[in-house]
Design a protein around this motif. Structure first.
Motif: not given
Length: 186
Positions: A89-100
């Protein structure tokens, strides 16, 4: 000297923004996801979603076709304790942040006791407060099955939390991600 101070402040702000994250880039977030043992289906699904988002962005850039599809990315994570649900879940937060997709990408973790109150109206307020904290990021609801506990019992306010959550997921589509987590048997 004024430019040097401004440059240092900008650098500090950038470092602070990254210090709230598990990773410093999309590539690093995906690499950390792939380093996790097992979870092959999760890794494949995240890769598929990332490629789809990147494709949509590229199509918009190259062809000028706007992407009016206001997609929501909500998930249900099932697994025993210690299987990495919160880590993913934490990594998904980062991934979706970097994807905008997410403005902040932070994780707000709650469980039934955090969002279900003891009297009428309290649950909606507690749930809204959790949702507000998660705006721009991920609302991670651990042991989410506990919200449905008590079903027809008029003294159980879990269904009120579910109703509030579902409404926010539609009304705030694209502004935050909900991840329901729980044990497979539940």
């Amino acid at each position: 000297a004024g430019h040097t101070t401004e440059a240092r402040q900008t650098q500090t702000n950038n470092q602070n923004a990254h210090s709230k994250r598990e990773t410093a880039s999309l590539e690093e977030a995906l690499a950390k996801l792939h380093e996790l043992i097992g979870l092959d289906a999760v890794k494949l699904e995240v890769e598929r979603i990332v490629k789809l988002i990147q494709f949509e962005k590229k199509r918009t850039e190259l062809l000028g076709i706007p992407n009016d599809n206001n997609q929501s990315y909500h998930f249900m994570f099932l697994g025993n304790p210690g299987t990495g649900k919160t880590t993913v879940a934490r990594l998904l937060g980062d991934i979706f942040y970097y994807l905008g997709i997410l403005e902040k990408g932070h994780l707000v973790e709650v469980d039934r006791s955090s969002i279900v109150g003891q009297y009428i109206g309290q649950t909606a307020q507690l749930t809204k407060e959790a949702i507000d904290k998660a705006m721009g990021g991920v609302l991670f609801i651990d042991e989410a099955y506990a919200l449905a506990r008590g079903g027809t019992d008029s003294n159980d306010f879990g269904p009120e939390a579910i109703d509030t959550l579902i409404k926010a997921m539609e009304d705030q589509r694209g502004n935050f991600i909900v991840i329901l987590a729980g044990y497979t048997d539940e």
